[in-house]
Design an enzyme around this catalytic site. Structure first.
Site, mmCIF file in Angstrom:
data_model
loop_
_atom_site.group_PDB
_atom_site.id
_atom_site.type_symbol
_atom_site.label_atom_id
_atom_site.label_comp_id
_atom_site.label_asym_id
_atom_site.label_seq_id
_atom_site.Cartn_x
_atom_site.Cartn_y
_atom_site.Cartn_z
ATOM 1 C CG HIS A 186 -8.746 -7.766 4.090
ATOM 2 N ND1 HIS A 186 -7.722 -6.991 4.605
ATOM 3 C CD2 HIS A 186 -9.525 -8.105 5.156
ATOM 4 C CE1 HIS A 186 -7.884 -6.871 5.916
ATOM 5 N NE2 HIS A 186 -8.979 -7.538 6.272
ATOM 6 C CG HIS A 230 -1.005 3.794 9.244
ATOM 7 N ND1 HIS A 230 -1.998 4.360 8.473
ATOM 8 C CD2 HIS A 230 -1.225 2.453 9.219
ATOM 9 C CE1 HIS A 230 -2.793 3.401 8.009
ATOM 10 N NE2 HIS A 230 -2.349 2.241 8.442
ATOM 11 C CG HIS A 249 -1.739 -1.183 1.420
ATOM 12 N ND1 HIS A 249 -3.070 -1.218 1.050
ATOM 13 C CD2 HIS A 249 -1.475 -2.416 1.936
ATOM 14 C CE1 HIS A 249 -3.582 -2.402 1.335
ATOM 15 N NE2 HIS A 249 -2.636 -3.147 1.865
ATOM 16 C CG PHE A 250 3.811 2.028 -2.591
ATOM 17 C CD1 PHE A 250 4.204 1.380 -1.431
ATOM 18 C CD2 PHE A 250 4.494 1.746 -3.766
ATOM 19 C CE1 PHE A 250 5.267 0.473 -1.441
ATOM 20 C CE2 PHE A 250 5.558 0.854 -3.782
ATOM 21 C CZ PHE A 250 5.942 0.212 -2.620
ATOM 22 N NE ARG A 251 -1.044 3.542 3.811
ATOM 23 C CZ ARG A 251 -1.836 2.578 4.221
ATOM 24 N NH1 ARG A 251 -2.908 2.256 3.505
ATOM 25 N NH2 ARG A 251 -1.583 1.914 5.326
ATOM 26 C CG ASP A 281 -0.845 -6.120 4.395
ATOM 27 O OD1 ASP A 281 -1.183 -5.245 3.575
ATOM 28 O OD2 ASP A 281 -1.553 -6.426 5.369
ATOM 29 C CG HIS A 298 -3.535 -10.155 4.665
ATOM 30 N ND1 HIS A 298 -4.843 -10.558 4.646
ATOM 31 C CD2 HIS A 298 -3.548 -8.838 4.310
ATOM 32 C CE1 HIS A 298 -5.620 -9.553 4.302
ATOM 33 N NE2 HIS A 298 -4.852 -8.496 4.083
ATOM 34 C CG ASN A 338 -6.387 0.161 0.808
ATOM 35 O OD1 ASN A 338 -5.449 -0.081 0.045
ATOM 36 N ND2 ASN A 338 -6.303 -0.019 2.114
#
Length: 447
Positions: A181, A309, A64-66, A305, A234, A96
């Site tokens: 997920h 944050h 997840h590179f946001r 994964d 996961h 996401n």
């Protein structure tokens, strides 16, 4: 006349489909041109890999590179920088984001953002929603798309596909392997009060093993009925493993280095909310079951994964804290440490981190050291011992749950399509990433 190559890797111990043995590798135009004894050859660039192991480029199938929307945590440049510094040559990035990656426009936007900024090769997942299930068959076939990802239980972001009718529609609405997920949303809602304020040790109590088992049981049933290949991301519980073992004709399995390395309650007592992720880190009995699944061949691939944050966000009071931890930069050294410890063979490492992803996702031209394949290599020193430190982490979050842990086995070079992008823990060539190609999305000749 002696052969001449663009790049010649000499004197290394190479992990090829024939085994792990000394070999030289010649590269021309970004692809492997020869593997064997090449002592008489010359090259524009030579890499002396004496004492090192040359492995197929590591593929991280879940990051997840946001970007877009949360670039204060990570972006495509910083995330891919972390990847290549850790020895990763390609990543599959999750949908996401804000806005979520649920349309052709959003996919094209991510591909445009990645061009000339990402340091490793890349593909993007498209997120499934109740609103876009009718478009998924078209979206999953776009170039640069890794497939469809469905969140069956709520996690970071707004994507959620929890109603059985919508899940089945998404499964029927495409042909490529769909990633999920797997947590049961109804059970998560019913048990939310079990997440005790200020006590992250209750995270795996709230999101318990039954939450995962119920969801995986349902999605396997629906996928079998729909005739759809499935990839369960996961996996964290002993309870899911018999179900997955009974679905090997259509379902594949992924777990993470965190779930193979950390265990509750110790990790929560030591790390607090920095150990919080979804699905949770669980008790050691689940970790041991996952290791048995790895050793028995039930686990197909390991993805980090990577879900960063900021410390400011993580320092809030549980459960008002985000779930997720960085991992793309530490994936290789954590798993090589397990190789050094005897829990994993080097052959199995290669299968879990490159060949497995190439096989189950249908990646074109990656995943093995063989003539004609992309010249992607993760070159490692299996004897190197170093401490993982927060100061080394390139992710914008600036921390790792493995800070202070000494590991044996480190990536010393990352080579992508014949270009050395990382050497001796430093980025030496930036912006070289390109979209990963998949057999099921290759354009016809002349298109």
């Amino acid at each position: 006349m002696a052969e001449r190559y663009d790049l010649l890797i000499r004197n290394g111990t190479c992990a090829t489909p024939s085994g792990i043995a000394p070999a030289d590798i010649g590269v021309v135009a970004g692809r492997i041109a020869a593997v064997g004894a090449l002592s008489g050859a010359s090259a524009a660039e030579e890499f002396d890999a004496k004492g090192l192991h040359v492995l197929p480029g590591v593929i991280d199938s879940q990051v997840h590179f946001r970007e877009p929307g949360n670039e204060h945590k990570e972006d495509l440049e910083s995330g891919s920088r972390a990847a290549v510094l850790g020895g990763v040559t390609a990543v599959f990035e999750m949908p996401n984001t804000q806005p979520p990656t649920t349309s052709r426009l959003a996919i094209e936007d991510k591909l445009a953002r990645a061009k000339n900024r990402m340091h490793c090769d890349y593909a993007f997942y498209v997120g499934a929603t109740p609103q876009n299930v009718g478009a998924l068959a078209e979206l999953e076939r776009l170039p640069g798309v890794a497939g469809v990802k469905a969140f069956l239980g709520s996690s970071t972001g707004t994507l959620l596909l929890d109603e059985e009718e919508a899940i089945f529609a998404a499964l029927k609405g495409g042909r490529r392997r769909m990633a999920v997920h797997s947590e049961d949303e109804a059970r998560l809602k019913a048990r939310k009060s079990l997440a005790v304020p200020g006590d992250p040790r209750t995270h795996p109590v709230w999101r318990d093993a039954e939450t995962a088992r119920l969801s995986t049981e349902r999605v396997l049933r629906l996928a079998r009925e729909a005739g759809r290949r499935l990839h369960v991301l996961h996996v964290t519980t002993a309870d899911e493993l018999p179900l997955l073992a009974g679905a090997r004709d259509f379902a594949t399995v992924e777990t993470t280095p965190q779930h193979l390395t950390l265990a509750a309650p110790e990790c929560y007592e030591r790390l607090g909310t920095y150990a919080q992720m979804n699905p949770p880190i669980r008790e050691a009995s689940h970790r041991e079951a996952l290791w048995r699944a790895v050793q028995e061949g039930l686990v197909d691939v390991i993805g980090s994964d990577h879900a960063p944050h900021t410390s400011e966000e993580k320092n809030k009071t549980y459960p008002d804290t985000p779930s997720g931890m960085p991992g793309v930069q530490t994936l290789v050294t954590i798993l090589l440490d397990h190789v050094a410890g005897g829990r994993l063979t080097l052959e199995r490492f290669v299968d879990l981190t490159s060949a497995g992803a190439a096989r189950i996702f249908g990646i074109a031209g990656k995943g093995r050291i063989a003539r004609g394949f992309d010249a992607d290599f993760t070159i490692v020193d299996l004897k190197a011992k170093k401490k993982i430190e927060n100061a080394w982490i390139a992710s914008k979050c600036g921390w790792t749950p493995f800070d202070g842990m000494e590991t044996t086995g480190w990536a010393l070079a990352t080579i992508i399509r014949g270009r050395t992008v990382m050497r001796d823990r430093a980025l030496v060539l930036g912006g070289q990433g390109a979209p990963v190609r998949f057999w099921e999305t290759l354009a016809p000749s002349g298109a």
